[in-house]
Write a protein that holds these residues in place. Structure first.
Motif, PDB file in Angstrom:
ATOM      1  N   GLY A   1      -7.631   9.454  -0.542  1.00 45.12           N
ATOM      2  CA  GLY A   1      -6.973   8.390  -1.272  1.00 45.12           C
ATOM      3  C   GLY A   1      -6.890   8.711  -2.753  1.00 45.12           C
ATOM      4  O   GLY A   1      -6.116   8.131  -3.465  1.00 45.12           O
ATOM      5  N   THR A   2      -7.733   9.602  -3.245  1.00 43.28           N
ATOM      6  CA  THR A   2      -7.685  10.015  -4.647  1.00 43.28           C
ATOM      7  C   THR A   2      -8.047  11.476  -4.769  1.00 43.28           C
ATOM      8  O   THR A   2      -8.996  11.956  -4.156  1.00 43.28           O
ATOM      9  CB  THR A   2      -8.645   9.163  -5.514  1.00 43.28           C
ATOM     10  OG1 THR A   2      -8.715   9.725  -6.818  1.00 43.28           O
ATOM     11  CG2 THR A   2     -10.030   9.129  -4.921  1.00 43.28           C
TER      12      THR A   2
ATOM     13  N   TYR B   1       2.415   1.714  -3.371  1.00 37.57           N
ATOM     14  CA  TYR B   1       1.442   2.231  -4.340  1.00 37.57           C
ATOM     15  C   TYR B   1       1.371   3.757  -4.270  1.00 37.57           C
ATOM     16  O   TYR B   1       1.463   4.445  -5.296  1.00 37.57           O
ATOM     17  CB  TYR B   1       0.063   1.625  -4.061  1.00 37.57           C
ATOM     18  CG  TYR B   1      -1.072   2.357  -4.747  1.00 37.57           C
ATOM     19  CD1 TYR B   1      -1.333   2.191  -6.097  1.00 37.57           C
ATOM     20  CD2 TYR B   1      -1.870   3.248  -4.021  1.00 37.57           C
ATOM     21  CE1 TYR B   1      -2.358   2.874  -6.724  1.00 37.57           C
ATOM     22  CE2 TYR B   1      -2.903   3.934  -4.639  1.00 37.57           C
ATOM     23  CZ  TYR B   1      -3.143   3.749  -5.982  1.00 37.57           C
ATOM     24  OH  TYR B   1      -4.151   4.431  -6.597  1.00 37.57           O
ATOM     25  N   TYR B   2       1.218   4.308  -3.056  1.00 34.17           N
ATOM     26  CA  TYR B   2       1.109   5.759  -2.921  1.00 34.17           C
ATOM     27  C   TYR B   2       2.419   6.462  -3.271  1.00 34.17           C
ATOM     28  O   TYR B   2       2.420   7.555  -3.857  1.00 34.17           O
ATOM     29  CB  TYR B   2       0.674   6.130  -1.501  1.00 34.17           C
ATOM     30  CG  TYR B   2      -0.775   5.801  -1.226  1.00 34.17           C
ATOM     31  CD1 TYR B   2      -1.796   6.460  -1.912  1.00 34.17           C
ATOM     32  CD2 TYR B   2      -1.129   4.820  -0.312  1.00 34.17           C
ATOM     33  CE1 TYR B   2      -3.122   6.161  -1.683  1.00 34.17           C
ATOM     34  CE2 TYR B   2      -2.456   4.518  -0.067  1.00 34.17           C
ATOM     35  CZ  TYR B   2      -3.454   5.193  -0.754  1.00 34.17           C
ATOM     36  OH  TYR B   2      -4.764   4.887  -0.521  1.00 34.17           O
TER      37      TYR B   2
ATOM     38  N   GLU C   1       0.836  -1.205   0.000  1.00 33.67           N
ATOM     39  CA  GLU C   1       0.000   0.000   0.000  1.00 33.67           C
ATOM     40  C   GLU C   1       0.872   1.256   0.000  1.00 33.67           C
ATOM     41  O   GLU C   1       0.603   2.216  -0.749  1.00 33.67           O
ATOM     42  CB  GLU C   1      -0.926   0.004   1.217  1.00 33.67           C
ATOM     43  CG  GLU C   1      -1.890   1.192   1.220  1.00 33.67           C
ATOM     44  CD  GLU C   1      -2.829   1.170   2.412  1.00 33.67           C
ATOM     45  OE1 GLU C   1      -3.691   2.048   2.492  1.00 33.67           O
ATOM     46  OE2 GLU C   1      -2.691   0.262   3.262  1.00 33.67           O
ATOM     47  N   ASP C   2       1.916   1.252   0.824  1.00 29.47           N
ATOM     48  CA  ASP C   2       2.814   2.407   0.871  1.00 29.47           C
ATOM     49  C   ASP C   2       3.548   2.575  -0.459  1.00 29.47           C
ATOM     50  O   ASP C   2       3.759   3.702  -0.932  1.00 29.47           O
ATOM     51  CB  ASP C   2       3.832   2.251   2.004  1.00 29.47           C
ATOM     52  CG  ASP C   2       3.188   2.365   3.375  1.00 29.47           C
ATOM     53  OD1 ASP C   2       2.062   2.904   3.440  1.00 29.47           O
ATOM     54  OD2 ASP C   2       3.791   1.913   4.364  1.00 29.47           O
TER      55      ASP C   2
ATOM     56  N   ARG D   1       2.729   6.348  -7.110  1.00 24.42           N
ATOM     57  CA  ARG D   1       1.763   7.253  -7.731  1.00 24.42           C
ATOM     58  C   ARG D   1       2.190   8.708  -7.580  1.00 24.42           C
ATOM     59  O   ARG D   1       2.038   9.522  -8.486  1.00 24.42           O
ATOM     60  CB  ARG D   1       0.379   7.044  -7.105  1.00 24.42           C
ATOM     61  CG  ARG D   1      -0.742   7.642  -7.918  1.00 24.42           C
ATOM     62  CD  ARG D   1      -2.091   7.394  -7.282  1.00 24.42           C
ATOM     63  NE  ARG D   1      -2.258   8.215  -6.091  1.00 24.42           N
ATOM     64  CZ  ARG D   1      -3.402   8.310  -5.412  1.00 24.42           C
ATOM     65  NH1 ARG D   1      -4.448   7.601  -5.795  1.00 24.42           N
ATOM     66  NH2 ARG D   1      -3.499   9.070  -4.339  1.00 24.42           N
ATOM     67  N   THR D   2       2.741   9.051  -6.408  1.00 30.12           N
ATOM     68  CA  THR D   2       3.198  10.421  -6.169  1.00 30.12           C
ATOM     69  C   THR D   2       4.363  10.800  -7.076  1.00 30.12           C
ATOM     70  O   THR D   2       4.425  11.902  -7.613  1.00 30.12           O
ATOM     71  CB  THR D   2       3.624  10.580  -4.693  1.00 30.12           C
ATOM     72  OG1 THR D   2       2.510  10.280  -3.854  1.00 30.12           O
ATOM     73  CG2 THR D   2       4.092  11.997  -4.414  1.00 30.12           C
TER      74      THR D   2
END
Length: 391
Positions: A181-182, A41-42, A38-39, A45-46
């Motif tokens: 989250g988005t 993924y963020y 999960e970490d 994405r960043t």
């Protein structure tokens, strides 16, 4: 694996550069993702996504490349809780057996039968198909199965078939400080804008200051009110029960709405709107707000947004006394009609996927009451709902 991820992103049309890929590798070397999917993924994405329009493509590629990657650190451990072991003794039925248990003949018959059972029963009962007890097929009790029953003394919903619940249930308020989250939710909400300058003059008006200074031959500072979104919003959140599955997306919506709308009021209800709502879930039994008082307080220029899965017993919409938690003097449909007749700009956001709406009768009923203004709680659905509200 990471090179494949990079090339798949480029193939999908996400404009990622080699410099951004190297920045992601450097961040991983510094253990910024802490070895959690999960970490990561963020973090990815960043670093890699520069425009909201590419978020959906990024998510699809991420899900494809890293499909099946589990979090070993989050694997369950420790002793099995006692209440889990106790539930093993419950009676489990096959789909065929469940299908053979028929409804009892309507809401009135169900309530009449319950009153008779309460008079007749003198002791605790486990299993079976008649008495008020546990782990059976009777329409009354806990931890059993019946397609149309009254839940009594059960911690939480399991099959979501109850037409009434005799318990004091506690709900939690939605968290409006949650980090989104988005970002797409905020982008969609920006469609509902009507800017105006109101309030105290607190902002420098540079053009007027230059004009006035040139006219007077000396500095003449001019101020003006800040430009704000003048749209006023009433948010009604369905809370508890089947909505527990959608808390995350509702909190994201709540947080985004808090940021975007300066004039916004929110209220909670359960399943369907009735004669009262509340502001704080932990005090919902002590500090109720009369729904009619809400309709009288906020004028018709407010935009109304209902958020809920509309998944309930049809009795809750169509019958007086149909609410699962109290005896409502009027059916829920009467209150929905009052709101939609007063507020011409009103929509319903549903977190259930649209392709499943046809399988739940209450969703179809609510959509008809809302005059087909029900939209899915997705970025696309939000955009369509905002377009409807600005008509």
């Amino acid at each position: 694996m990471f090179i494949t991820f990079f090339t798949e992103l480029k193939s999908a049309g996400v404009p990622v550069s080699l410099r951004e890929y190297l920045a992601l590798m450097e961040a991983l070397e510094q253990d910024l993702a802490e070895r959690r999917v999960e970490d990561f993924y963020y973090l990815a994405r960043t670093v890699l996504v520069k425009d909201e329009s590419n978020l959906d493509r990024f998510d699809r590629v991420f899900g494809h490349v890293f499909k099946g990657l589990d979090l070993l650190s989050e694997a369950p451990s420790g002793d099995i809780p006692e209440d889990w072991l106790r539930k093993l003794a419950e009676k489990h039925l096959s789909d065929e057996e469940k299908a053979q248990i028929e409804a009892m003949g309507g809401f009135e018959k169900l309530m009449e039968t319950l009153r008779e059972r309460l008079k007749e029963q003198e002791k605790r009962h486990h299993g079976g198909n008649k008495w008020i007890g546990t782990a059976g097929t009777s329409p009354f009790g806990a931890y059993g199965y019946n397609p149309e029953g009254i839940r009594i003394g059960q911690k939480e919903s399991r099959h979501r078939r109850a037409v009434k619940v005799w318990d004091k249930r506690e709900f939690k308020d939605l968290d409006d400080t949650l980090a989104l989250g988005t970002r797409n939710i905020q982008v969609a909400l920006k469609r509902l804008r009507n800017f105006a300058r109101t309030g105290a003059a607190e902002e420098l008006d540079l053009d007027d200051t230059i004009r006035a200074t040139a006219h007077k031959g000396m500095l003449d500072v001019k101020m003006r009110p800040e430009r704000r979104n003048a749209v006023k919003v009433l948010l009604f959140f369905d809370i508890g029960g089947s909505m527990d599955d959608h808390i995350r997306v509702c909190e994201e919506l709540f947080s985004a709405a808090r940021t975007e709308f300066k004039v916004m009021e929110h209220f909670y209800f359960h399943n369907c709107l009735y004669e009262y709502v509340w502001k704080e879930n932990h005090r919902r039994h002590a500090e109720r707000i009369d729904t009619m008082a809400v309709l009288h307080k906020y004028p018709a220029d407010y935009k109304v947004i209902f958020v809920g899965d509309a998944s309930m017993s049809p009795y809750e919409i169509a019958y007086a006394g149909g609410s699962v938690e109290h005896w409502n003097e009027e059916p829920g449909s009467a209150w929905i009609e009052r709101v939609t007749s007063l507020y011409k700009s009103a929509v319903w956001l549903n977190p259930v996927r649209p392709e499943h709406w046809g399988y739940t009768h209450s969703i179809k009923m609510m959509n008809e009451l809302m005059e087909e203004r029900m939209f899915p709680l997705t970025v696309e659905g939000l955009s369509e709902a905002m377009k409807e509200l600005v008509r």
